[in-house]
Design an enzyme around this catalytic site. Structure first.
Site, short mmCIF file in Angstrom:
data_model
loop_
_atom_site.label_atom_id
_atom_site.label_comp_id
_atom_site.label_asym_id
_atom_site.label_seq_id
_atom_site.Cartn_x
_atom_site.Cartn_y
_atom_site.Cartn_z
N GLY A 15 1.29 -1.16 -0.15
CA GLY A 15 -0.13 0.38 -0.05
C GLY A 15 0.93 1.15 -0.14
O GLY A 15 0.42 2.48 -0.34
N GLU A 50 3.33 3.86 6.07
CA GLU A 50 2.27 3.00 5.91
C GLU A 50 0.65 4.19 4.94
O GLU A 50 1.28 5.04 5.00
CB GLU A 50 1.48 2.98 7.02
CG GLU A 50 1.69 1.40 7.61
CD GLU A 50 0.43 0.77 7.29
OE1 GLU A 50 -0.12 0.59 5.71
OE2 GLU A 50 0.54 -0.90 7.40
N ASP A 51 -0.02 3.59 4.63
CA ASP A 51 -0.98 3.81 4.00
C ASP A 51 -1.88 4.20 4.56
O ASP A 51 -2.33 5.49 4.93
CB ASP A 51 -0.92 2.82 2.59
CG ASP A 51 -1.86 1.61 2.96
OD1 ASP A 51 -1.36 0.88 3.95
OD2 ASP A 51 -2.39 0.92 2.26
N ASP A 54 -5.57 1.40 11.00
CA ASP A 54 -6.26 1.02 10.76
C ASP A 54 -6.66 0.45 12.95
O ASP A 54 -6.85 1.13 13.33
CB ASP A 54 -7.21 0.07 9.51
CG ASP A 54 -8.67 -0.13 10.11
OD1 ASP A 54 -9.47 0.72 10.11
OD2 ASP A 54 -9.46 -1.06 9.30
N LYS A 68 -7.48 5.91 11.38
CA LYS A 68 -8.55 5.39 11.27
C LYS A 68 -8.72 5.56 12.17
O LYS A 68 -9.39 4.22 12.61
CB LYS A 68 -9.29 4.84 10.07
CG LYS A 68 -10.81 4.25 9.62
CD LYS A 68 -10.65 3.18 9.03
CE LYS A 68 -10.74 3.07 7.31
NZ LYS A 68 -11.29 1.69 6.65
N PHE A 109 -14.04 2.16 3.66
CA PHE A 109 -13.73 1.56 3.12
C PHE A 109 -12.63 2.49 2.01
O PHE A 109 -13.61 3.00 1.39
CB PHE A 109 -13.59 0.05 2.84
CG PHE A 109 -12.69 -1.05 2.49
CD1 PHE A 109 -11.94 -1.05 3.10
CD2 PHE A 109 -12.13 -0.88 1.34
CE1 PHE A 109 -11.00 -2.36 3.06
CE2 PHE A 109 -10.77 -1.48 0.39
CZ PHE A 109 -10.37 -2.22 1.54
N VAL A 110 -11.67 2.30 2.02
CA VAL A 110 -11.40 3.44 1.44
C VAL A 110 -9.99 2.85 0.22
O VAL A 110 -9.13 1.99 0.82
CB VAL A 110 -10.82 4.46 1.48
CG1 VAL A 110 -11.20 5.54 2.62
CG2 VAL A 110 -9.41 4.49 2.76
N ASP A 152 -5.84 -0.24 -1.92
CA ASP A 152 -6.73 -1.68 -2.91
C ASP A 152 -7.80 -1.99 -2.05
O ASP A 152 -8.34 -2.15 -1.24
CB ASP A 152 -5.55 -2.46 -2.50
CG ASP A 152 -5.48 -3.17 -1.68
OD1 ASP A 152 -5.00 -2.75 -0.89
OD2 ASP A 152 -5.53 -4.60 -1.87
P1 IMP Z 1 -4.66 -2.18 10.26
O1 IMP Z 1 -3.72 -3.53 10.91
O2 IMP Z 1 -5.70 -3.03 10.91
O3 IMP Z 1 -3.67 -0.77 11.00
O4 IMP Z 1 -4.84 -2.00 8.68
C1 IMP Z 1 -4.11 -1.70 8.26
C2 IMP Z 1 -3.47 -2.12 7.00
O5 IMP Z 1 -4.89 -2.82 6.23
C3 IMP Z 1 -3.42 -1.06 5.85
O6 IMP Z 1 -2.31 -1.28 5.31
C4 IMP Z 1 -4.20 -1.44 4.66
O7 IMP Z 1 -3.50 -2.39 4.00
C5 IMP Z 1 -4.93 -2.32 5.07
N1 IMP Z 1 -6.83 -1.64 5.03
C6 IMP Z 1 -7.07 -0.32 6.63
N2 IMP Z 1 -8.68 0.31 6.41
C7 IMP Z 1 -7.79 0.15 4.66
C8 IMP Z 1 -9.08 0.89 3.86
O8 IMP Z 1 -10.39 1.32 4.54
N3 IMP Z 1 -8.86 0.50 2.66
C9 IMP Z 1 -8.06 0.09 2.17
N4 IMP Z 1 -6.66 -0.95 2.74
C10 IMP Z 1 -7.52 -0.66 3.91
MG MG Z 2 -4.32 -3.93 1.64
#
Ligand code: IMP
Ligand code: MG
Length: 184
Positions: free
Chosen positions: A48, A103-104, A107, A135, A156-157, A163
């Site tokens: 990402g 990071e992208d 979440d 987020k 979800f973006v 992606d």
């Molecule tokens: P986390 O581990 O839940 O913090 O998520 C991190 C990863 O989940 C990010 O690097 C993204 O690849 C993916 N992700 C989380 N939310 C979204 C979203 O809204 N759209 C797309 N990818 C997401």
């Molecule tokens: Mg992803």
């Protein structure tokens, strides 16, 4: 903008190309003032980060090295599985290095909680977390970004690297995906 086949799947645009560009330039300037002369190592989280990383390292103007690490936690769903796996490890020793993780989106925090522990256990001297999007409404782990481009609502973006099933990463803007696209 050039024609594209993806716009029809987007419910609304949250940040357009110009807004993203302006914000990334600001973040680059801030990184420059924090890290000038300190030889940080940028670590991009694949896949990402690819677009943000490319823009951010140019905007920072820092004399610095780049690395990438691949992780997965999603397995094609729109929610984190909570289990993070390294799919591609770094290629160099990071002992004593100041890392800037790129990071992208932050979440649930599972990915960055895991990665911070992992990178500290490999000997990093400090970790600065830079994320394009934050987020906060869905956080499960106590992780916070040192710098975030924009805060987004619980939707979800996609686009600008983000992606859904490996698609939409190449959209130049960030938008909310129509729910019917992933509930199909
Ligand atoms: P986390 O581990 O839940 O913090 O998520 C991190 C990863 O989940 C990010 O690097 C993204 O690849 C993916 N992700 C989380 N939310 C979204 C979203 O809204 N759209 C797309 N990818 C997401
Ligand atoms: Mg992803």
């Amino acid at each position: 903008m050039a024609q594209n086949d993806m716009d029809q799947d987007i419910l609304k645009v949250l940040f357009n190309e110009e807004e993203i560009h302006r914000r990334v330039e600001e973040m680059g300037r801030e990184l420059f003032s924090r890290f000038q002369g300190r030889d940080p190592l940028f670590v991009g989280v694949l896949n990402g980060c690819f677009m943000f990383m490319a823009d951010l390292v140019r905007a920072s103007g820092l004399k610095s090295e780049l690395e990438f690490i691949g992780v997965s936690s999603y397995q094609d769903a729109t929610r984190s599985s909570g289990v993070v796996q390294i799919t591609r490890d770094m290629q160099r020793d990071i002992t004593g290095r100041e890392l800037i993780i790129v990071e992208d989106i932050l979440d649930s925090g599972n990915t960055l909680a895991f990665l911070s522990n992992y990178l500290m256990s490999k000997g990093a001297s400090s970790i600065t977390i830079v994320t394009m999007l934050d987020k906060p409404s869905r956080r499960e782990k106590a992780v916070r970004a040192d710098m975030a481009g924009f805060v987004v609502p619980d939707e979800f973006v996609v686009g600008y690297g983000l992606d859904y099933r490996q698609m939409y990463r190449n959209l130049p803007y960030i938008g909310v995906l129509k729910p019917e696209v992933y509930s199909k």
